[in-house]
Structure formats: structure tokens, C-alpha cells
Enzyme design. Structure first.
Site, PDB file in Angstrom:
ATOM      1  N   TYR A 241       4.035   9.743 -11.224  1.00  0.00           N
ATOM      2  CA  TYR A 241       2.988   8.968 -10.293  1.00  0.00           C
ATOM      3  C   TYR A 241       2.097   7.844 -11.201  1.00  0.00           C
ATOM      4  O   TYR A 241       1.854   6.960 -10.819  1.00  0.00           O
ATOM      5  CB  TYR A 241       2.158   9.781  -9.696  1.00  0.00           C
ATOM      6  CG  TYR A 241       1.162   9.128  -8.781  1.00  0.00           C
ATOM      7  CD1 TYR A 241       1.402   8.818  -7.194  1.00  0.00           C
ATOM      8  CD2 TYR A 241      -0.140   9.207  -9.272  1.00  0.00           C
ATOM      9  CE1 TYR A 241       0.858   8.367  -6.749  1.00  0.00           C
ATOM     10  CE2 TYR A 241      -1.209   8.553  -8.276  1.00  0.00           C
ATOM     11  CZ  TYR A 241      -0.712   8.295  -6.815  1.00  0.00           C
ATOM     12  OH  TYR A 241      -1.707   7.663  -5.884  1.00  0.00           O
TER      13      TYR A 241
ATOM     14  N   SER B 224       4.173   4.963 -12.427  1.00  0.00           N
ATOM     15  CA  SER B 224       4.438   3.930 -11.433  1.00  0.00           C
ATOM     16  C   SER B 224       3.138   3.066 -11.228  1.00  0.00           C
ATOM     17  O   SER B 224       3.266   1.708 -10.968  1.00  0.00           O
ATOM     18  CB  SER B 224       4.928   4.718 -10.062  1.00  0.00           C
ATOM     19  OG  SER B 224       3.805   5.521  -9.726  1.00  0.00           O
ATOM     20  N   LYS B 225       1.879   3.804 -11.247  1.00  0.00           N
ATOM     21  CA  LYS B 225       0.749   3.115 -11.156  1.00  0.00           C
ATOM     22  C   LYS B 225       0.325   2.162 -12.248  1.00  0.00           C
ATOM     23  O   LYS B 225      -0.256   1.133 -11.956  1.00  0.00           O
ATOM     24  CB  LYS B 225      -0.320   3.972 -10.625  1.00  0.00           C
ATOM     25  CG  LYS B 225      -0.062   4.797  -9.383  1.00  0.00           C
ATOM     26  CD  LYS B 225      -0.253   3.937  -8.207  1.00  0.00           C
ATOM     27  CE  LYS B 225       0.116   4.582  -6.837  1.00  0.00           C
ATOM     28  NZ  LYS B 225       0.214   3.585  -5.757  1.00  0.00           N
TER      29      LYS B 225
ATOM     30  N   ASN C 171       0.719  -1.035   0.094  1.00  0.00           N
ATOM     31  CA  ASN C 171       0.222   0.109  -0.006  1.00  0.00           C
ATOM     32  C   ASN C 171       0.854   1.139   0.009  1.00  0.00           C
ATOM     33  O   ASN C 171       0.345   2.352  -0.602  1.00  0.00           O
ATOM     34  CB  ASN C 171      -0.887  -0.007   1.209  1.00  0.00           C
ATOM     35  CG  ASN C 171      -1.898   1.240   1.289  1.00  0.00           C
ATOM     36  OD1 ASN C 171      -2.638   1.588   0.559  1.00  0.00           O
ATOM     37  ND2 ASN C 171      -1.520   1.946   2.420  1.00  0.00           N
TER      38      ASN C 171
HETATM   39  N1  LIG Z   1      -5.432   9.424  -1.759  1.00  0.00           N
HETATM   40  C1  LIG Z   1      -5.676   9.228  -2.860  1.00  0.00           C
HETATM   41  O1  LIG Z   1      -6.078  10.033  -3.561  1.00  0.00           O
HETATM   42  C2  LIG Z   1      -5.058   7.956  -3.416  1.00  0.00           C
HETATM   43  C3  LIG Z   1      -5.730   7.657  -4.954  1.00  0.00           C
HETATM   44  C4  LIG Z   1      -5.371   6.581  -5.572  1.00  0.00           C
HETATM   45  C5  LIG Z   1      -4.196   5.742  -5.011  1.00  0.00           C
HETATM   46  N2  LIG Z   1      -3.710   6.062  -3.614  1.00  0.00           N
HETATM   47  C6  LIG Z   1      -2.701   5.176  -3.364  1.00  0.00           C
HETATM   48  O2  LIG Z   1      -3.206   4.529  -1.947  1.00  0.00           O
HETATM   49  C7  LIG Z   1      -1.999   4.274  -1.354  1.00  0.00           C
HETATM   50  C8  LIG Z   1      -2.115   4.832   0.084  1.00  0.00           C
HETATM   51  O3  LIG Z   1      -2.159   6.201  -0.035  1.00  0.00           O
HETATM   52  P1  LIG Z   1      -3.013   7.140   1.146  1.00  0.00           P
HETATM   53  O4  LIG Z   1      -3.827   7.705   0.003  1.00  0.00           O
HETATM   54  O5  LIG Z   1      -3.359   6.339   2.150  1.00  0.00           O
HETATM   55  O6  LIG Z   1      -1.733   8.191   1.420  1.00  0.00           O
HETATM   56  P2  LIG Z   1      -1.100   8.418   2.848  1.00  0.00           P
HETATM   57  O7  LIG Z   1       0.100   9.420   2.488  1.00  0.00           O
HETATM   58  O8  LIG Z   1      -1.969   8.650   3.739  1.00  0.00           O
HETATM   59  O9  LIG Z   1      -0.420   6.983   2.999  1.00  0.00           O
HETATM   60  C9  LIG Z   1       0.639   6.624   2.332  1.00  0.00           C
HETATM   61  C10 LIG Z   1       1.653   6.017   3.339  1.00  0.00           C
HETATM   62  O10 LIG Z   1       2.862   5.270   2.862  1.00  0.00           O
HETATM   63  C11 LIG Z   1       3.821   5.742   3.754  1.00  0.00           C
HETATM   64  N3  LIG Z   1       5.134   5.559   3.066  1.00  0.00           N
HETATM   65  C12 LIG Z   1       5.483   6.584   2.059  1.00  0.00           C
HETATM   66  N4  LIG Z   1       6.731   6.072   1.625  1.00  0.00           N
HETATM   67  C13 LIG Z   1       7.062   4.977   2.386  1.00  0.00           C
HETATM   68  C14 LIG Z   1       8.290   4.294   2.550  1.00  0.00           C
HETATM   69  N5  LIG Z   1       9.393   4.309   1.815  1.00  0.00           N
HETATM   70  N6  LIG Z   1       8.234   3.276   3.374  1.00  0.00           N
HETATM   71  C15 LIG Z   1       7.160   3.070   4.236  1.00  0.00           C
HETATM   72  N7  LIG Z   1       6.218   3.490   4.358  1.00  0.00           N
HETATM   73  C16 LIG Z   1       6.014   4.619   3.191  1.00  0.00           C
HETATM   74  C17 LIG Z   1       3.386   6.950   4.350  1.00  0.00           C
HETATM   75  O11 LIG Z   1       4.341   6.929   5.513  1.00  0.00           O
HETATM   76  C18 LIG Z   1       2.106   6.871   4.576  1.00  0.00           C
HETATM   77  O12 LIG Z   1       1.732   6.358   5.753  1.00  0.00           O
HETATM   78  C19 LIG Z   1      -0.767   4.662  -1.858  1.00  0.00           C
HETATM   79  O13 LIG Z   1      -0.210   3.651  -2.802  1.00  0.00           O
HETATM   80  C20 LIG Z   1      -1.453   5.785  -2.849  1.00  0.00           C
HETATM   81  O14 LIG Z   1      -0.732   6.005  -4.052  1.00  0.00           O
HETATM   82  C21 LIG Z   1      -4.128   7.214  -3.141  1.00  0.00           C
END
Ligand SMILES: NC(=O)c1ccc[n+]([C@@H]2O[C@H](COP(=O)([O-])OP(=O)(O)OC[C@H]3O[C@@H](n4cnc5c(N)ncnc54)[C@H](O)[C@@H]3O)[C@@H](O)[C@H]2O)c1
Length: 231
Positions: free
Chosen positions: A118, A121-122, A58
Site C-alpha cells: 500500500y 503504491s502511494k 480516488n
Molecule cells: N481511509 C483512510 O484512512 C485513507 C487514508 C489515506 C488515503 N486514503 C485513500 O483515499 C482513497 C479513498 O478511500 P476511502 O478511504 O474513501 O475508502 P473507501 O473504501 O470508502 O473508498 C474506496 C472506493 O474505491 C472503490 N474501488 C476500489 N477498487 C475499485 C476498482 N477496481 N474500481 C472502481 N472502484 C474501486 C471502492 O468501491 C470504494 O468505493 C483511496 O485511494 C485510499 O487509499 C484513505
């Protein structure tokens, strides 16, 4: 739970402990891009719980300025996490099978003009996951591997849009992204959790690409006959 943010991780663990008891939860601080730390996190998890059944890759960042980091966290670490997970769960290695969910994004299926790396990567997460899922099926690994692709979700990640240190030269377009959020809406994280659980529980889902949007809720990208393959 594994995260580099130990404050959020410990808080999350404390809240889950109240519901499930502290022996059933674990938080490990780890930078997923550090190979040793990542492997150690898997090892400690298996030592504590006895085995691995479900893995969700995640961790993600939105950083167009340090775009190599975005590839490292969002794609390379997801691939590495999947391979370590397979080492532990693959029935061909003496594992007991399991489920892996790799978190992608709607930006993994459509162009994202202001977040090109981004988006790349996705896209990579989807291509890798569908391919390794096909291999798991052919090789009878007993492991199902799927992706979840949410649209905008109300999490701290969205704050990165407003930061030059994350957006680099695309910072000038931050209002365009905010307009997109207004027009498409922003999802509550609970819907992503719901979709993820249903994908974990669906014994027939392998190589599936689940999309979650405000307009259509939880649904799947259709790729034709190969979208879902039985394990
Ligand atoms: N928020 C959105 O709009 C959205 C939309 C689509 C996909 N996503 C994806 O969902 C996933 C979760 O993101 P989120 O939205 O909860 O954001 P978020 O920033 O709340 O959570 C991401 C987490 O990843 C952790 N992280 C980042 N780099 C890291 C590393 N090197 N090692 C360990 N942990 C690390 C951060 O500390 C954080 O807790 C991500 O992959 C993001 O790309 C998010």
C-alpha cells in the site's frame, strides 16, 4: 462518480440529486482496473456533460495479501486515469485545460511497516503526479495535477485492517495499526473534501503534495523550489 460499488454509487447520486438536480450528477459503475470500462466511463461523462474539467483519481484498496491488485488499483489505474484525463483536457490536444487530483496517503511519504505494498503504491502516486505535473507545466498543457495525502480517515477502508483476507501475513499486527489510529486520531472525511476543493480552486498549485493530519490539519509537504510550479 465512477465506482465498482453500484449500491454506494447510486445512493450517493440520489443524495446529490436532491441538492443539485439529477441532470447535474452521474454515476457509472466501473472497475477502474478494466481499461475498456475506464475509457468508456470517461467517454460517457464527456458525452453527458460536454467536456471534462476536473478529475479525481480516488479509487483505492488496502490489500497486502493480493498485493498485485493493490498496485493495479492504487497506482496503475491512477496513471491510466491521468493519461485519459490529459487526452481530454490537454490544451495541446484541443482540450480546454483542467485539474487532476490523485489521491495518495501519508503512507506515500513515510514507511508503513504493516502495509508495505500500500505504501509503495502511494509513494508511486506522488512520484508519478509530481513528474507528470512538471511535464504539464513545461508542455503548457493547461492542466494542473496535484496529490492529496490524508492520514487515517473514517471510511470503510479502515475496516480492511481487521481482515486477514486483506492483511495476509501482516494481520498479526492489526492491533499495532489500531494503536496508531488511537494515537494519531482519525480524520472526518469532510476535511479531505475541503482540502481537495481548495486544491482544485488554487490556480497556482501544480505538482503540490497536500497533507491532511489531525495535528496540523491541511498543509503541504515541502520539497523545495519544485513543489509548486505555475502552469
Ligand atoms: N481511509 C483512510 O484512512 C485513507 C487514508 C489515506 C488515503 N486514503 C485513500 O483515499 C482513497 C479513498 O478511500 P476511502 O478511504 O474513501 O475508502 P473507501 O473504501 O470508502 O473508498 C474506496 C472506493 O474505491 C472503490 N474501488 C476500489 N477498487 C475499485 C476498482 N477496481 N474500481 C472502481 N472502484 C474501486 C471502492 O468501491 C470504494 O468505493 C483511496 O485511494 C485510499 O487509499 C484513505
Amino acid at each position: 462518480m465512477v465506482d465498482q460499488n453500484h449500491i454506494a454509487g447510486e445512493e450517493c447520486k440520489a443524495s446529490l440529486d436532491e441538492q443539485f438536480g439529477s441532470h447535474r450528477t452521474m454515476f457509472i459503475q466501473c472497475d477502474v482496473t478494466d481499461q475498456e470500462q475506464l475509457r468508456d466511463a470517461f467517454q460517457r461523462t464527456v458525452e453527458h456533460f460536454g467536456r471534462l474539467d476536473i478529475l479525481v483519481n480516488n479509487a483505492g484498496v488496502n490489500n497486502e495479501k493480493d498485493w498485485e491488485k493493490t498496485i493495479e488499483v492504487n497506482l496503475i489505474s491512477v496513471i491510466r486515469g491521468t493519461y485519459i484525463g490529459l487526452e481530454l483536457m490537454n490544451k495541446k490536444n484541443g482540450g480546454q485545460g483542467g485539474v487532476i487530483i490523485n489521491i495518495s496517503s501519508l503512507a506515500g511519504l513515510t514507511p508503513a511497516a504493516y502495509q508495505p505494498v500500500y505504501s509503495a503504491s502511494k509513494h508511486g502516486v506522488i512520484g508519478f503526479t509530481r513528474s507528470i505535473a512538471a511535464l504539464a507545466s513545461i508542455g503548457n498543457y493547461g492542466v494542473r495535477i496535484n496529490t492529496v495525502c490524508p492520514a487515517f480517515v473514517d471510511t470503510p477502508l479502515l475496516e480492511s485492517i481487521e481482515k486477514e483476507e486483506n492483511m495476509g501475513e501482516f494481520f498479526q499486527y492489526k492491533d499495532n495499526i489500531k494503536d496508531m489510529m488511537k494515537s494519531f486520531g482519525v480524520l472526518d472525511p469532510s476535511l479531505i473534501a475541503k482540502g481537495m476543493v481548495s486544491l482544485i480552486e488554487d490556480d497556482g498549485a501544480n505538482g503540490a503534495v497536500m497533507k491532511i493530519t489531525t495535528s496540523r490539519g491541511i498543509h503541504f509537504e515541502e520539497f523545495g523550489a519544485h513543489q509548486k510550479t505555475k502552469v
